[in-house]
Design a protein around this motif. Structure first.
Motif, short mmCIF file in Angstrom:
data_model
loop_
_atom_site.label_atom_id
_atom_site.label_comp_id
_atom_site.label_asym_id
_atom_site.label_seq_id
_atom_site.Cartn_x
_atom_site.Cartn_y
_atom_site.Cartn_z
N ARG A 346 24.16 33.71 49.11
CA ARG A 346 24.50 34.27 47.77
C ARG A 346 24.22 33.11 46.77
NH1 ARG A 346 28.59 37.31 50.26
NH2 ARG A 346 29.95 35.58 50.56
N LYS A 347 24.66 31.89 47.20
CA LYS A 347 24.59 30.54 46.33
C LYS A 347 23.03 30.57 46.12
CE LYS A 347 26.09 26.00 45.96
NZ LYS A 347 27.15 25.14 46.66
N LYS A 348 22.44 30.42 47.22
CA LYS A 348 20.89 30.12 47.32
C LYS A 348 20.28 31.06 46.38
CE LYS A 348 17.21 28.85 50.61
NZ LYS A 348 16.88 28.83 51.88
N ASN A 349 20.48 32.15 46.35
CA ASN A 349 19.54 33.33 45.70
C ASN A 349 20.06 33.18 44.22
OD1 ASN A 349 17.79 35.11 47.48
ND2 ASN A 349 19.50 34.59 48.57
N VAL A 350 21.21 32.87 43.44
CA VAL A 350 21.39 32.82 42.32
C VAL A 350 20.39 32.19 41.46
CG1 VAL A 350 23.06 31.95 40.73
CG2 VAL A 350 23.93 32.99 42.56
N ARG A 351 19.91 30.83 41.80
CA ARG A 351 18.81 30.23 40.82
C ARG A 351 17.50 30.85 41.17
NH1 ARG A 351 20.34 25.15 38.56
NH2 ARG A 351 22.48 24.76 38.85
N ARG A 352 17.39 31.45 42.53
CA ARG A 352 16.01 32.18 42.56
C ARG A 352 15.90 33.39 41.61
NH1 ARG A 352 15.55 32.53 49.26
NH2 ARG A 352 14.91 30.35 49.46
N LYS A 353 17.26 34.16 41.22
CA LYS A 353 17.26 35.27 40.58
C LYS A 353 17.28 35.03 39.25
CE LYS A 353 20.68 39.17 40.32
NZ LYS A 353 21.84 39.66 40.90
N LEU A 354 17.91 33.88 38.50
CA LEU A 354 18.23 33.84 37.26
C LEU A 354 17.39 32.38 36.73
CD1 LEU A 354 21.62 35.04 36.74
CD2 LEU A 354 19.76 36.08 36.27
N ASN A 355 16.97 32.50 35.53
CA ASN A 355 16.49 31.19 35.05
C ASN A 355 16.90 31.18 33.56
OD1 ASN A 355 14.65 28.79 34.89
ND2 ASN A 355 13.45 29.85 33.53
N ALA A 356 17.53 29.90 33.17
CA ALA A 356 18.29 29.67 31.94
C ALA A 356 17.31 29.17 30.98
CB ALA A 356 19.46 28.81 32.12
N SER A 379 29.17 32.72 39.58
CA SER A 379 29.66 32.22 38.16
C SER A 379 29.38 30.70 38.26
CB SER A 379 31.01 32.73 37.86
OG SER A 379 31.18 34.19 37.93
N LYS A 380 29.93 30.03 39.11
CA LYS A 380 29.63 28.58 39.00
C LYS A 380 28.30 28.20 39.17
CE LYS A 380 31.29 24.84 41.64
NZ LYS A 380 31.91 24.13 43.09
N GLU A 381 27.41 28.86 39.68
CA GLU A 381 25.96 28.30 39.72
C GLU A 381 25.46 28.60 38.14
OE1 GLU A 381 23.95 26.91 41.86
OE2 GLU A 381 25.70 26.32 43.02
N ILE A 382 25.85 29.82 37.50
CA ILE A 382 25.34 30.27 36.20
C ILE A 382 25.72 29.34 35.33
CG2 ILE A 382 25.80 31.92 34.70
CD1 ILE A 382 25.11 34.25 36.87
N ILE A 383 27.22 28.90 35.30
CA ILE A 383 27.91 28.09 34.43
C ILE A 383 26.99 26.59 34.35
CG2 ILE A 383 29.92 26.83 33.99
CD1 ILE A 383 31.27 29.26 34.96
N GLN A 384 26.56 26.07 35.77
CA GLN A 384 25.91 25.05 35.80
C GLN A 384 24.69 25.01 35.21
OE1 GLN A 384 27.59 21.94 36.96
NE2 GLN A 384 25.64 21.11 35.90
N SER A 428 43.14 27.44 36.13
CA SER A 428 42.78 27.05 37.46
C SER A 428 41.43 27.38 37.88
CB SER A 428 43.92 27.36 38.51
OG SER A 428 43.25 26.80 39.71
N ILE A 429 41.29 28.93 37.56
CA ILE A 429 40.05 29.75 37.86
C ILE A 429 39.06 28.95 36.98
CG2 ILE A 429 38.86 31.89 37.73
CD1 ILE A 429 41.44 33.29 37.98
N ALA A 430 39.09 28.61 35.82
CA ALA A 430 37.86 28.22 35.04
C ALA A 430 37.69 26.74 35.69
CB ALA A 430 38.94 27.91 33.59
N GLY A 431 38.68 26.05 36.12
CA GLY A 431 38.19 24.73 36.77
C GLY A 431 37.41 24.94 38.14
N ALA A 432 37.79 25.97 38.66
CA ALA A 432 37.16 26.10 40.12
C ALA A 432 35.47 26.56 39.80
CB ALA A 432 38.07 27.17 40.82
N ILE A 433 35.42 27.05 38.79
CA ILE A 433 33.80 27.71 38.71
C ILE A 433 33.23 26.84 37.57
CG2 ILE A 433 34.56 30.02 39.39
CD1 ILE A 433 34.45 30.65 36.35
N GLY A 434 33.90 25.78 36.97
CA GLY A 434 33.09 25.02 36.07
C GLY A 434 33.18 25.42 34.69
#
Length: 551
Positions: A346-356, A379-384, A428-434
Motif C-alpha cells: 500500500r505504501k509503495k503504491n501511493v507515490r506510484r498512484k498520485l503525483n503532487a 494519508s502519511k505519504e500524501i501529506i509528505q 495524536s492522530i495528526a502527529g502519527a500521519i504528519g
C-alpha cells in the motif's frame, strides 16, 4: 469487500458471459485480488473461468468465448480473513445436491461452530479458509435434507431460511442452480448491498442481480429493486418469486459503503451515493469552520484526495467560500491502495498512484479532504508529498469519524493496532500521519448525511467507529482470533504458502478437485452436477447426466 453479479437471459441461446464480464469491470472497485465467472450451458453444464487478477487480465476474448450459456454468476474479490490462494477465487461450486454455483460478499462471524457442524454432522468437506465456501455448503446441506429427486421453489426458500438461522454475520449472495435459475438473498440485517433489475426483450425479460445499481444502469436494465434484509429471490425464465424467509431484524446497512466503497453513480437502499457524499461535504464544512476558528488557522485552498472524496471536497469548498483545486494527478492504472494486500505494498503504491503539483501547494495552507483515515499509510505519504512540494501547513479533513475498531462484516480493517486512530485522540492522530491538524466528521453528521435521503433507515452499521456490532456475537476473543488471521504479517505468510492448507483447511470429509490450465493461474473448467434435481423450469431441465472435467 467483494462484488457479486448474476445474469439470466431470456434467450438461452445467447451467451451471457460477455455481459457478465462487462458488469464485473464496473464492480472492479470492490475487489482487485481475484475474479471469476461460471455460466450454465446446455444440459446444465457449468463453464468456469476464475483466477487471481483483474477482470481485464483474466477475461480475454478466448476465455470468454469458452463460457457458454444464457445464465451465469460473476464475482470480484479481495480477501479479508482468507488467504490470497487462487483456490479461493469465486464463484464456488458444489456438485451435490443438484449442482450449485455461489458468490458471496460479506463475512461470517460464527465460522468455528459452523466448521464443526460441517465436520461432525453434515460430513461435508470445506477445502479452503473462505467462509464463502462454508456458507455455500450450509445452503447445499439444507437442500440435501429434502431428499428429493426434483426440488421446487418452496424447497429452496426453506433451505435459505434455515441457513439464515444457522449463520451469523453479513452476506449478500447470488447462487445458480444448474438448469433451474439464479437465486439472490441478503442477511437479515441487510449489512451488505445487493439488488436486481429487469430488461425487456423481444422474447421476454432478462434479469440481473448485482452489488450496485450502476451495473444495471450501464447494461440497459431498469426498475432496480434492493433485496430486502432476510429476503430471498428466485429467478427463472418463467419469472421472479420473492419471499421473506427470515423474520425482520434491525435493518443496518454498512455506512462505509457510502463513505468509500460504492461508486458515486450507484443507488444503495434508496440512497444516492453521490448525494450522500455531497451532504457529507456540507456537514464537514460546518465542523471544519468551527475547528479552524477555534485554532485560529486560515486555509488557502481545498484539495481532494482522489477519487472518492472529490464530491465532498467540492461541496465543502463551496460552503466555506474557498478555492477548490486538483492538486494530485492520479495514475489510473494503479489499483485502490486501501484494498491492496500488505502495508508495504500500500505504501509503495501511493507515490506510484498520485503525483503532487507544486503549483497548487507551494507556500499555502492546504486543506486536504479525504473520505476516511484507516491505517494512515496513504494519508502519511500524501501529506509528505504535499510538504515536499512546498505546502506551509497541511490540514486533513476526513468525511468519516475516527476508525478505531475492526470491521468483521467483510471490509478489510483487520487489526486494531493497524488502525491509526486506535487508542489515539485527534492531535495524536495528526502527529502519527504528519499533519498539522486533523478534523473528523462527527458520527451524527455522517449518519444524517446518508439517512436524509431514506428516512426509513433508522440504524446504520457504524461498528468501525463505535465498536458496537449489530449482529452480536463479537467479543474480545473473537476480535483477537480474527486479528490473528487477518494481520498483515500473517496474511503475507499465508499468501506465500501456495498449495498448502491454511489453519482452517483440511477439516471434514473428501472434497472435489479443480483443474487449472496453468496460464496465469486461470481456471477454465467445464463442470457439471450430479443427479438431476430441477423442477423442469425452462429449457435446460435435462441436467445432471455428465461428470466430466474439460480444460
Amino acid at each position: 469487500m467483494c462484488g457479486i453479479l448474476g445474469l439470466l437471459l431470456n434467450d438461452p441461446n445467447i451467451d451471457c458471459a460477455p455481459e457478465i464480464c462487462e458488469g464485473l469491470s464496473l464492480l472492479q472497485h470492490r475487489g482487485q485480488d481475484a475474479c471469476g465467472i461460471v455460466t450454465c450451458g446446455p444440459k446444465g453444464r457449468f463453464f468456469q473461468c476464475k483466477a487471481n487478477g483483474m477482470v481485464r487480465d483474466i477475461f480475454d476474448e478466448k476465455s470468454v468465448q469458452k463460457l457458454i450459456g444464457g445464465m451465469g454468476v460473476g464475482h470480484v474479490r479481495y480477501p479479508t480473513a482468507g488467504s490470497f490462494n487462487n483456490a479461493e477465487a469465486q464463484p464456488f461450486y458444489v456438485n451435490s445436491p443438484y449442482g450449485i454455483v455461489f458468490a458471496h460478499n460479506g463475512n461470517l462471524i460464527n465460522t468455528t461452530s459452523l466448521l464443526h457442524f460441517m465436520d461432525a454432522t453434515a460430513h461435508r468437506h470445506i477445502n479452503t479458509s473462505s467462509d464463502s465456501e462454508l456458507l455455500l455448503n450450509i445452503f447445499a446441506n439444507n437442500l440435501q435434507q429434502t431428499g428429493k429427486f426434483r426440488i421446487n421453489e418452496d424447497d429452496i426458500f426453506t433451505a435459505i431460511g434455515g441457513m439464515m438461522k444457522q449463520v451469523k454475520g453479513a452476506y449478500a449472495c447470488v447462487a445458480m442452480l444448474a438448469g433451474f435459475g439464479i437465486i439472490a438473498f441478503r442477511d437479515p440485517n441487510g449489512i451488505r448491498p445487493v439488488g436486481m433489475a429487469s430488461r425487456k426483450t423481444a422474447t421476454g425479460n432478462d434479469y440481473i442481480i448485482a452489488s450496485e445499481s450502476v451495473v444495471a444502469d450501464a447494461s440497459g436494465f431498469s426498475e432496480w429493486s434492493d433485496v430486502n434484509p432476510g429476503e430471498a429471490i428466485i429467478i427463472t425464465r418463467a419469472g421472479v418469486t420473492r419471499r421473506q424467509v427470515h423474520e425482520p431484524e434491525i435493518f443496518a446497512p454498512d455506512i462505509f459503503e457510502y463513505v468509500y466503497f460504492a461508486r458515486p453513480d450507484s443507488v444503495l437502499d434508496g440512497v444516492s451515493v453521490y448525494r450522500s457524499r455531497m451532504a457529507m461535504g456540507d456537514a464537514l464544512a460546518v465542523e471544519v469552520r468551527r475547528v479552524l476558528a477555534q485554532r485560529r488557522i486560515s486555509v488557502d485552498v481545498v484539495i481532494p484526495v482522489p477519487d472518492t472524496s472529490r464530491v465532498a471536497a467540492l461541496n465543502l469548498a463551496q460552503k466555506l467560500n474557498l478555492p477548490y483545486r486538483e492538486g494530485f494527478i492520479k495514475n489510473r492504472y494503479i489499483g485502490r491502495t486501501f484494498i491492496m494486500p500488505g502495508q508495504q505494498m500500500r505504501k509503495k503504491n501511493v507515490r506510484r498512484k498520485l503525483n503532487a503539483m507544486a503549483l497548487e501547494f507551494a507556500d499555502k495552507n492546504v486543506l486536504l479532504v479525504d473520505d476516511s483515515i484507516v491505517r494512515g499509510t496513504t494519508s502519511k505519504e500524501i501529506i509528505q508529498m504535499a510538504k515536499d512540494v512546498g505546502a506551509k501547513k497541511v490540514i486533513v479533513a476526513s468525511c468519516a469519524p475516527p476508525i478505531r475498531y475492526p470491521n468483521v462484516y467483510g471490509i478489510d480493517m483487520p487489526s486494531r493496532n493497524e488502525l491509526v486512530a486506535y487508542g489515539r485522540h485527534e492531535d495524536s492522530i495528526a502527529g502519527a500521519i504528519g499533519a498539522d491538524l486533523v478534523i473528523f466528521q462527527t458520527l451524527p453528521d455522517l449518519i444524517e448525511s446518508v439517512r436524509q435521503f431514506n428516512t426509513s433507515i433508522n440504524v446504520f452499521d457504524c461498528s468501525v467507529f463505535t465498536g458496537e456490532y449489530v449482529t452480536g456475537g463479537v467479543d474480545e476473543s473473537y476480535l483477537s482470533h480474527i486479528e490473528s488471521l487477518r494481520a498483515d504479517n500473517v496474511r503475507s505468510k499465508v499468501a506465500a504458502m501456495t498449495g498448502e492448507l491454511s489453519a482452517q483447511e483440511g477439516k471434514g470429509g473428501g472434497g472435489a478437485g479443480v483443474a487449472v490450465n496453468g496460464v496465469n493461474g486461470r481456471q477454465t473448467v467445464l463442470t457439471s452436477n450430479g443427479p438431476s434435481g430441477q423442477n423442469g423450469n425452462g429449457p435446460d431441465d435435462t441436467v445432471g447426466l455428465h461428470n466430466s472435467w474439460y480444460s
